[in-house]
Motif scaffolding. Structure first.
Motif, PDB file in Angstrom:
ATOM      1  N   ASN A   6       0.832  -1.200   0.000  1.00 33.37           N
ATOM      2  CA  ASN A   6       0.000   0.000   0.000  1.00 33.37           C
ATOM      3  C   ASN A   6       0.871   1.256   0.000  1.00 33.37           C
ATOM      4  O   ASN A   6       0.576   2.234  -0.691  1.00 33.37           O
ATOM      5  CB  ASN A   6      -0.923  -0.003   1.214  1.00 33.37           C
ATOM      6  CG  ASN A   6      -1.902   1.156   1.193  1.00 33.37           C
ATOM      7  OD1 ASN A   6      -2.622   1.355   0.224  1.00 33.37           O
ATOM      8  ND2 ASN A   6      -1.918   1.934   2.256  1.00 33.37           N
ATOM      9  N   ASN A   7       1.968   1.222   0.782  1.00 35.21           N
ATOM     10  CA  ASN A   7       2.869   2.377   0.800  1.00 35.21           C
ATOM     11  C   ASN A   7       3.508   2.602  -0.567  1.00 35.21           C
ATOM     12  O   ASN A   7       3.651   3.735  -1.022  1.00 35.21           O
ATOM     13  CB  ASN A   7       3.962   2.180   1.856  1.00 35.21           C
ATOM     14  CG  ASN A   7       3.411   2.286   3.262  1.00 35.21           C
ATOM     15  OD1 ASN A   7       2.389   2.920   3.481  1.00 35.21           O
ATOM     16  ND2 ASN A   7       4.072   1.648   4.206  1.00 35.21           N
ATOM     17  N   ASP A   8       3.907   1.492  -1.221  1.00 36.36           N
ATOM     18  CA  ASP A   8       4.483   1.613  -2.564  1.00 36.36           C
ATOM     19  C   ASP A   8       3.472   2.231  -3.523  1.00 36.36           C
ATOM     20  O   ASP A   8       3.818   3.049  -4.379  1.00 36.36           O
ATOM     21  CB  ASP A   8       4.921   0.241  -3.085  1.00 36.36           C
ATOM     22  CG  ASP A   8       6.160  -0.279  -2.372  1.00 36.36           C
ATOM     23  OD1 ASP A   8       6.857   0.550  -1.738  1.00 36.36           O
ATOM     24  OD2 ASP A   8       6.414  -1.495  -2.432  1.00 36.36           O
ATOM     25  N   PHE A   9       2.206   1.806  -3.366  1.00 32.05           N
ATOM     26  CA  PHE A   9       1.148   2.363  -4.205  1.00 32.05           C
ATOM     27  C   PHE A   9       1.049   3.870  -3.991  1.00 32.05           C
ATOM     28  O   PHE A   9       1.027   4.656  -4.944  1.00 32.05           O
ATOM     29  CB  PHE A   9      -0.177   1.682  -3.869  1.00 32.05           C
ATOM     30  CG  PHE A   9      -1.371   2.283  -4.554  1.00 32.05           C
ATOM     31  CD1 PHE A   9      -1.694   1.934  -5.852  1.00 32.05           C
ATOM     32  CD2 PHE A   9      -2.177   3.203  -3.891  1.00 32.05           C
ATOM     33  CE1 PHE A   9      -2.795   2.493  -6.483  1.00 32.05           C
ATOM     34  CE2 PHE A   9      -3.279   3.762  -4.510  1.00 32.05           C
ATOM     35  CZ  PHE A   9      -3.592   3.404  -5.814  1.00 32.05           C
ATOM     36  N   LEU A  10       1.013   4.296  -2.727  1.00 33.54           N
ATOM     37  CA  LEU A  10       0.886   5.720  -2.417  1.00 33.54           C
ATOM     38  C   LEU A  10       2.131   6.496  -2.830  1.00 33.54           C
ATOM     39  O   LEU A  10       2.044   7.631  -3.300  1.00 33.54           O
ATOM     40  CB  LEU A  10       0.617   5.906  -0.923  1.00 33.54           C
ATOM     41  CG  LEU A  10      -0.708   5.325  -0.409  1.00 33.54           C
ATOM     42  CD1 LEU A  10      -0.792   5.456   1.105  1.00 33.54           C
ATOM     43  CD2 LEU A  10      -1.895   6.014  -1.064  1.00 33.54           C
ATOM     44  N   ASN A  11       3.298   5.869  -2.664  1.00 34.60           N
ATOM     45  CA  ASN A  11       4.541   6.548  -3.026  1.00 34.60           C
ATOM     46  C   ASN A  11       4.693   6.732  -4.528  1.00 34.60           C
ATOM     47  O   ASN A  11       5.543   7.495  -4.982  1.00 34.60           O
ATOM     48  CB  ASN A  11       5.747   5.767  -2.487  1.00 34.60           C
ATOM     49  CG  ASN A  11       5.844   5.845  -0.975  1.00 34.60           C
ATOM     50  OD1 ASN A  11       5.341   6.779  -0.364  1.00 34.60           O
ATOM     51  ND2 ASN A  11       6.483   4.851  -0.368  1.00 34.60           N
ATOM     52  N   GLY A  12       3.858   6.027  -5.306  1.00 34.59           N
ATOM     53  CA  GLY A  12       3.925   6.162  -6.756  1.00 34.59           C
ATOM     54  C   GLY A  12       3.355   7.466  -7.274  1.00 34.59           C
ATOM     55  O   GLY A  12       3.541   7.810  -8.444  1.00 34.59           O
ATOM     56  N   PHE A  13       2.646   8.209  -6.412  1.00 32.94           N
ATOM     57  CA  PHE A  13       2.099   9.493  -6.842  1.00 32.94           C
ATOM     58  C   PHE A  13       3.198  10.550  -6.850  1.00 32.94           C
ATOM     59  O   PHE A  13       4.051  10.586  -5.962  1.00 32.94           O
ATOM     60  CB  PHE A  13       0.962   9.930  -5.918  1.00 32.94           C
ATOM     61  CG  PHE A  13      -0.301   9.145  -6.112  1.00 32.94           C
ATOM     62  CD1 PHE A  13      -1.190   9.478  -7.117  1.00 32.94           C
ATOM     63  CD2 PHE A  13      -0.586   8.053  -5.299  1.00 32.94           C
ATOM     64  CE1 PHE A  13      -2.353   8.745  -7.308  1.00 32.94           C
ATOM     65  CE2 PHE A  13      -1.741   7.314  -5.480  1.00 32.94           C
ATOM     66  CZ  PHE A  13      -2.633   7.661  -6.495  1.00 32.94           C
ATOM     67  N   SER A  59       2.049   7.661 -12.224  1.00 34.76           N
ATOM     68  CA  SER A  59       2.390   7.400 -13.623  1.00 34.76           C
ATOM     69  C   SER A  59       2.411   5.916 -13.958  1.00 34.76           C
ATOM     70  O   SER A  59       2.100   5.522 -15.082  1.00 34.76           O
ATOM     71  CB  SER A  59       3.749   8.029 -13.953  1.00 34.76           C
ATOM     72  OG  SER A  59       4.745   7.552 -13.066  1.00 34.76           O
ATOM     73  N   GLU A  60       2.753   5.064 -12.977  1.00 31.46           N
ATOM     74  CA  GLU A  60       2.804   3.624 -13.253  1.00 31.46           C
ATOM     75  C   GLU A  60       1.403   3.025 -13.336  1.00 31.46           C
ATOM     76  O   GLU A  60       1.098   2.234 -14.236  1.00 31.46           O
ATOM     77  CB  GLU A  60       3.601   2.910 -12.163  1.00 31.46           C
ATOM     78  CG  GLU A  60       3.704   1.403 -12.385  1.00 31.46           C
ATOM     79  CD  GLU A  60       4.377   0.688 -11.227  1.00 31.46           C
ATOM     80  OE1 GLU A  60       4.333  -0.560 -11.206  1.00 31.46           O
ATOM     81  OE2 GLU A  60       4.939   1.373 -10.345  1.00 31.46           O
ATOM     82  N   TYR A  87      -8.871   6.786 -13.340  1.00 38.88           N
ATOM     83  CA  TYR A  87      -7.947   5.653 -13.466  1.00 38.88           C
ATOM     84  C   TYR A  87      -8.125   5.040 -14.849  1.00 38.88           C
ATOM     85  O   TYR A  87      -9.231   4.646 -15.223  1.00 38.88           O
ATOM     86  CB  TYR A  87      -8.227   4.632 -12.365  1.00 38.88           C
ATOM     87  CG  TYR A  87      -7.727   3.232 -12.645  1.00 38.88           C
ATOM     88  CD1 TYR A  87      -6.427   2.992 -13.093  1.00 38.88           C
ATOM     89  CD2 TYR A  87      -8.563   2.131 -12.450  1.00 38.88           C
ATOM     90  CE1 TYR A  87      -5.980   1.710 -13.354  1.00 38.88           C
ATOM     91  CE2 TYR A  87      -8.124   0.840 -12.699  1.00 38.88           C
ATOM     92  CZ  TYR A  87      -6.833   0.636 -13.153  1.00 38.88           C
ATOM     93  OH  TYR A  87      -6.394  -0.641 -13.417  1.00 38.88           O
ATOM     94  N   TRP A  88      -7.036   4.965 -15.593  1.00 42.70           N
ATOM     95  CA  TRP A  88      -7.076   4.364 -16.927  1.00 42.70           C
ATOM     96  C   TRP A  88      -6.358   3.025 -16.893  1.00 42.70           C
ATOM     97  O   TRP A  88      -5.152   2.959 -16.652  1.00 42.70           O
ATOM     98  CB  TRP A  88      -6.418   5.290 -17.949  1.00 42.70           C
ATOM     99  CG  TRP A  88      -6.373   4.704 -19.338  1.00 42.70           C
ATOM    100  CD1 TRP A  88      -7.377   4.079 -19.996  1.00 42.70           C
ATOM    101  CD2 TRP A  88      -5.244   4.698 -20.222  1.00 42.70           C
ATOM    102  NE1 TRP A  88      -6.971   3.676 -21.247  1.00 42.70           N
ATOM    103  CE2 TRP A  88      -5.660   4.049 -21.414  1.00 42.70           C
ATOM    104  CE3 TRP A  88      -3.941   5.186 -20.137  1.00 42.70           C
ATOM    105  CZ2 TRP A  88      -4.804   3.872 -22.493  1.00 42.70           C
ATOM    106  CZ3 TRP A  88      -3.092   5.011 -21.217  1.00 42.70           C
ATOM    107  CH2 TRP A  88      -3.522   4.362 -22.382  1.00 42.70           C
ATOM    108  N   ASN A  89      -7.127   1.943 -17.097  1.00 45.73           N
ATOM    109  CA  ASN A  89      -6.543   0.608 -17.202  1.00 45.73           C
ATOM    110  C   ASN A  89      -6.176   0.393 -18.659  1.00 45.73           C
ATOM    111  O   ASN A  89      -7.037   0.163 -19.507  1.00 45.73           O
ATOM    112  CB  ASN A  89      -7.542  -0.451 -16.721  1.00 45.73           C
ATOM    113  CG  ASN A  89      -6.940  -1.846 -16.705  1.00 45.73           C
ATOM    114  OD1 ASN A  89      -6.208  -2.233 -17.616  1.00 45.73           O
ATOM    115  ND2 ASN A  89      -7.256  -2.608 -15.668  1.00 45.73           N
ATOM    116  N   GLN A  90      -4.895   0.473 -18.944  1.00 44.70           N
ATOM    117  CA  GLN A  90      -4.443   0.437 -20.331  1.00 44.70           C
ATOM    118  C   GLN A  90      -4.687  -0.924 -20.974  1.00 44.70           C
ATOM    119  O   GLN A  90      -4.979  -1.013 -22.169  1.00 44.70           O
ATOM    120  CB  GLN A  90      -2.952   0.793 -20.398  1.00 44.70           C
ATOM    121  CG  GLN A  90      -2.446   1.060 -21.804  1.00 44.70           C
ATOM    122  CD  GLN A  90      -1.051   1.658 -21.802  1.00 44.70           C
ATOM    123  OE1 GLN A  90      -0.435   1.814 -20.751  1.00 44.70           O
ATOM    124  NE2 GLN A  90      -0.545   2.001 -22.973  1.00 44.70           N
TER     125      GLN A  90
END
Length: 719
Positions: free
Chosen positions: A148-155, A205-206, A239-242
């Motif tokens: 979850n932290n990695d997810f939040l840190n991706g912003f 971005s990821e 959210y765009w699911n490519q």
């Protein structure tokens, strides 16, 4: 001698200034402050002083950044503790790295007036064994926490500094657009809001997630007063699911979904109409709360809402050519959990949940997979929902159980009281039981404690004023229900908040509202799930071991077998208010495994094919699934019932383990998932003589357990 460093951690920049005076008096250690607003050149100088050990006290908002690693950091003063376990583990790791020339790490935490999650309550409690707790935490939940932290840190940093991204909890809702794009342009969100409107946004971005917060100022609606305005903040999440080429948009304020979609991605197409209702796919035992219909020709009555017992009429009307479904909302079970789902033909999809950004992100992917599944037939899907209807007479099916009203949740069993002759009994010591059940006639039941019972019945009759049913009480002592500030006789309470009668065919009834299963055909019950035992030393007509431990009883014989196995807890819960006759708990493979054993005596001395021997025990099994909702409620239930035994100076309910062990398991429950398995114990059932009726009842019971909480069931019987 190696010099150690002290780091003082606070929540924000203002707090660094408040804390600094406490450390400035230790001038020999040259205290320094470091945070994100310090100029890069000044920050470099401060870090150099720290590395040279000239400054040995560092006051900061968070860690000094990735790549900064000094094993001399051995003292941590947490003036404001982290509220996330993952960050706490990461932070603590900096201070526990080994260097032979330095002593052990020391951590001092301010635990006054701190709001932290349950996992951190243990960590910061007095006498907490950090070596044990950190090891458990790091091996059992660190992956999910850090994920979850990695997810939040991706912003991206800097765009939304004023609003911590981890503190955003969106409602579980979205509109969905199909796209054919190869890229998106989230930064174009700036183009759809006026320049004078304050906009804060950040992008992952990821994962292709945009989070934007917009400040709006508008005049008050109740007067022409320029000095006073309304200020509101709204959030937009895209959210765009490519891979699936779906764009999901969530907001607290509608109206610009289309404009936002067209701005950030090329040629989006809103998913609306019948496709939206595919969201109900995979939800078991769905019972709709409301169905809205629109007239296709927009006549005088354009919109009609159906709720409760009118749902069936609404679904029938929806199949006609001149109407179409406007919106539907219902509740049910999915993936072994309770869930809710709502959707509108205009494209909005929602659930009654408020959750984290990462959970919303996962939910969107689940919704998207349903929307793209062209094999789902919406009409067939909605034909399978449970449809409540008003009945004039009781169903002509055998009742197998009666349960407390739906509002009497397991979390409230200590706060609801049954008052018998002005003496209050908490709900965990009282039970509703069927009395001489039959497939016809009035539905008789009783309110029971360990030492008292009183009979009631539900009567259906067309001449009853106002309704076609009423409750009657046959006892001489007054019996009331007390919940909060409300207190009234059972017969009156049940008219407003009814008990639940369950029947052999899988249907159930609340007063005159009857809900039948969409299919009476269940998957067959497999004979290999029936385990034959030899009961030579047991009187199979005796169910309970009671407090005196009757050695020839079914329950005693069962417990002696369980004691030979490697359980952490074996608990005799038998008596009014029980969750099961016997409860076992085993902590294994980082899971808490709970087993319920429901025992029932045989109506005859020899085993046979009597379906009547299964009615009550199958009903008890179905009733007990509610404990899957909360391991904490179950453990509290056990503690309170054992405390009552101790208070009454009676034998313990524990056959193995004790209250201390239950307390340990409760702490583990903060880290471990919880599994429940249920076993029916009926020696009056012969595996070799199984009747069709017995197999059908076992099948219906197993089907109910699987469709709701995915609980596995087995049976212990005779040869």
């Amino acid at each position: 001698m190696t010099l150690t460093l002290l780091m003082a951690r606070v929540n924000n920049i203002k707090r660094t200034e408040e804390i600094f005076p406490f450390y400035s008096k230790y001038a020999e250690f040259q205290p320094v402050i470091i945070h994100s607003r310090i100029k890069p050149s000044e920050k470099t100088q401060i870090i150099d002083k720290i590395k040279r050990k000239e400054s040995r006290i560092i006051i900061c908002v968070d860690m000094l950044g990735e790549g900064f690693d000094l094993p001399e950091l051995k003292i941590a003063a947490l003036h404001d503790i982290h509220k996330s376990l993952g960050i706490t583990l990461q932070f603590t790791g900096r201070f526990t790295r080994t260097k032979t020339s330095i002593g052990e790490a020391t951590l001092i935490a301010n635990i006054a007036n701190q709001e932290v999650n349950d996992q951190l309550i243990n960590l910061y409690s007095e006498d907490a064994e950090w070596n044990v707790l950190l090891k458990k935490a790091s091996t059992e939940v660190i992956n999910s926490q850090l994920e979850n932290n990695d997810f939040l840190n991706g912003f991206a940093e800097g765009l939304i500094e004023e609003i911590p991204i981890q503190n955003i909890y969106p409602k579980m809702s979205t509109v969905v657009y199909k796209t054919k794009a190869t890229r998106w342009y989230p930064e174009r969100i700036k183009e759809i809001f006026p320049l004078d409107q304050e906009l804060l946004y950040t992008v992952h971005s990821e994962k292709n997630i945009l989070v934007a917060v917009i400040k709006s100022i508008s005049p008050v609606s109740w007067g022409d007063i320029q000095e006073i305005t309304n200020v509101s903040w709204d959030i937009y999440i895209a959210y765009w699911n490519q891979s699936s080429n779906l764009l999901f948009i969530n907001s607290t304020m509608g109206g610009i979904h289309r404009e936002l979609a067209e701005s950030i991605i090329d040629s989006p197409l809103l998913i609306s109409g019948e496709e939206v209702f595919r969201c109900f796919y995979g939800i078991n035992r769905t019972i709709l709360q409301n169905v809205g219909l629109n007239d296709a020709f927009q006549g005088p009555v354009r919109f009609t809402m159906y709720a409760g017992t009118d749902i069936e009429q609404g679904l029938t009307e929806a199949q006609k050519r001149n109407t179409f479904k406007s919106n539907i909302f219902g509740i049910g079970y999915e993936n072994g959990e309770k869930t809710s789902m709502g959707c509108s033909y205009k494209g909005k999809i929602w659930s009654k949940k408020i959750t984290t950004l990462s959970e919303w992100f996962k939910w969107c992917d689940e919704i998207g997979s349903k929307l793209l599944n062209n094999t789902i037939n919406v009409d067939t899907l909605l034909e399978g929902v449970l449809k409540p209807k008003i009945i004039k007479d009781r169903p002509n099916f055998m009742p197998i159980s009666i349960e407390w009203p739906m509002s009497f949740t397991i979390d409230l069993e200590s706060n609801i009281f049954i008052v018998i002759n002005e003496v209050e009994y908490p709900l965990y010591l009282v039970e509703l039981q069927l009395e001489t059940p039959s497939s016809e006639g009035n539905l008789r039941f009783k309110v029971c404690t360990e030492s008292f019972e009183s009979q009631f019945e539900l009567v259906f009759h067309p001449d009853i004023e106002g309704k076609n049913y009423q409750y009657s009480h046959f006892g001489s002592l007054p019996i009331e229900i007390h919940k909060g500030s409300k207190k009234m006789p059972v017969t009156e309470w049940f008219l407003e908040d009814p008990p639940i009668f369950r029947f052999i065919d899988g249907s159930y009834m609340e007063n005159n509202i009857y809900v039948s299963p969409h299919s009476t055909v269940s998957s067959p019950f497999h004979l290999e799930k029936i385990i034959p035992w030899s009961w030579d030393s047991v009187d199979i007509t005796k169910e309970s071991q009671k407090e005196e431990k009757r050695k020839n009883s079914i329950q005693y014989f069962l417990i002696q077998d369980l004691i030979t196995k490697d359980y952490d807890v074996i608990f005799d819960d038998d008596s009014a208010g029980e969750a099961a006759d016997v409860i076992t708990i085993k902590v294994e493979d980082q899971r808490i495994k709970v087993e319920f054993y429901h025992c029932k005596y045989s109506s005859e001395e020899r085993a046979g094919s009597r379906v009547s021997d299964l009615y009550a025990v199958c009903g008890q099994t179905q009733k007990s699934i509610r404990w899957k909702e909360s391991i904490y409620a179950l453990l509290r239930h056990m503690e309170k019932r054992e405390a009552k035994r101790i208070k009454d100076d009676k034998p313990t309910r524990f056959e193995k383990g004790d209250l201390k062990k239950v307390s340990e398991i409760r702490k583990m429950a903060k880290f471990y998932p919880y599994d429940l398995e249920i076993t029916i114990v009926q020696p009056g059932l012969s595996k070799s003589k199984m009747s069709v009726e017995q197999m059908e009842l076992l099948s219906a019971t197993e089907n109910y357990l699987q469709e709701t909480y995915k609980i596995n069931m087995r049976v212990i019987a005779s040869e």
